[in-house]
Design an enzyme around this catalytic site. Structure first.
Site, PDB file in Angstrom:
ATOM      1  N   TYR A 144       0.816  -1.286   0.185  1.00 26.57           N
ATOM      2  CA  TYR A 144      -0.041  -0.155   0.002  1.00 26.57           C
ATOM      3  C   TYR A 144       0.789   1.265  -0.097  1.00 26.57           C
ATOM      4  CZ  TYR A 144      -2.908   3.813   1.742  1.00 26.57           C
ATOM      5  OH  TYR A 144      -3.615   4.783   2.009  1.00 26.57           O
ATOM      6  N   LYS A 148       1.276   3.925  -2.971  1.00 24.62           N
ATOM      7  CA  LYS A 148       1.025   5.562  -2.697  1.00 24.62           C
ATOM      8  C   LYS A 148       2.086   6.416  -2.795  1.00 24.62           C
ATOM      9  CE  LYS A 148      -2.489   6.697  -1.021  1.00 24.62           C
ATOM     10  NZ  LYS A 148      -3.805   7.170  -1.872  1.00 24.62           N
TER      11      LYS A 148
END
Length: 345
Positions: A144, A148
């Site tokens: 994640y 990002k």
């Protein structure tokens, strides 16, 4: 041939507008007089003044239909951080964002506000009053965070004053509030399963938890102040409640508010982190034959046992940002919004 609408300053699109943050953002935009297009894979509600467009984030033609006449786009679509599906994160956060940028340029969109994450600078070690000039994590603690970082770089690098396309990234941390499908429900599920009896570390670590209304406020401020002469162009901004709190105090307040016992017993941080790392590696090795989803991942343990809170000084200076809802009021309002999760309910 379809007529292309001229972009209107009061017409915007929210990509991911059916999600937790997205829906709160849409509601506030409508209250401020905006006409809103929502682009998402599903429609979870109806609201006057809102048009829904369903589609895949990587489908540029579908995106273009949602961006007709739109001058401002909020991009807050992302898989839940708890997922371990690397391909999904790559597809949505990176490939999907590239498609969003292409569609924005073709549709004549003038401003894009990205929902990023303060985790882009987090490597599992203490961060105290972190500023936006901290370097991106060289060893992201999960996929994640890794995607990002790539997403934020894509969006900020796309800022081009000469071509009239301006971008800004908002980095919230620990979002919570009514209708949150992650933090409170997961906490209650763990409490009901007897997994919230232990405090990881000595319990003194300070973190940011940010009420969803304050995150929305930061997004709208950034959008309305994003102009060619603005210092916001191509920059990232931390948006938090500006009230660092002990991680386990926050968790205890939510649990006790819903009728559950607060955690009491302490476990050494590095012991729990080591076990989580071993379980994560085991799950990785067994993935071809068996799908395991450990409750405590290295990222979750790091978030629970280290200091990680961030300065809002840049947002205060450049946007006049100030949280609208204080932390204690936010906790009360959140707990009251989950009567179905109360003990014995």
């Amino acid at each position: 041939m379809a007529t292309r609408l001229r972009p209107s300053s009061k017409r915007c699109a929210v990509i991911g507008g059916s999600g937790f943050l997205g829906r709160h953002l849409v509601e506030q935009l409508v209250a401020r007089g905006y006409s809103v297009s929502v682009f998402d894979m599903r429609q979870s509600y109806e609201l006057q003044g809102v048009t829904f467009h369903l589609g895949d984030l990587c489908d540029k033609q579908a995106l273009l239909s949602a961006l007709q006449g739109v001058s401002l786009v909020f991009h807050c679509a992302s898989p839940a951080p708890a997922s371990d599906d690397r391909a999904l994160f790559q597809r949505v956060n990176v490939d999907g964002t590239r498609t969003v940028l292409q569609a924005c340029r073709e549709a004549g969109v003038q401003k894009l506000v990205l929902t990023s994450s303060a985790s882009v600078v987090f490597e599992g070690r203490d961060i105290k009053d972190g500023k936006e000039d901290l370097p991106y994590a060289k060893k992201p603690i999960d996929c994640y965070t890794e995607t990002k970082i790539q997403q934020e770089k894509l969006v900020l690098d796309a800022c081009d004053k000469e071509k009239g396309f301006l971008t800004v990234a908002i980095r919230p941390h620990g979002i919570f509030g009514p209708r949150d499908p992650q933090l409170v429900p997961t906490l209650v599920e763990m409490a009901r399963g007897g997994k919230m009896k232990f405090i990881i570390g000595d319990g003194s670590n300070l973190v940011d938890f940010t009420f969803v209304e304050n995150v929305v406020h930061g997004h709208i401020l950034a959008a309305e102040l994003l102009r060619p002469e603005s210092p916001l162009c191509g920059q990232a901004y931390h948006i938090t409640n500006d009230e660092p709190v002990r991680f386990w105090d926050f968790m205890s307040q939510v649990l006790v508010g819903l009728g559950y016992d607060a955690p009491r017993y302490h476990l050494p941080y590095w012991l729990v982190y080591g076990l989580a790392l071993l379980l994560w590696l085991l799950a990785l090795l067994l993935r071809p034959v068996l799908r395991l989803q450990p409750t405590f991942t290295p990222m979750r343990v790091a978030l629970a046992g280290t200091h990680h809170y961030y300065s809002c000084s840049r947002a205060k200076r450049d946007m006049g940002y100030k949280p609208l809802v204080g932390l204690q009021e936010a906790i009360v309002r959140t707990v009251e919004s989950y009567p179905h999760l109360r003990r014995g309910a």
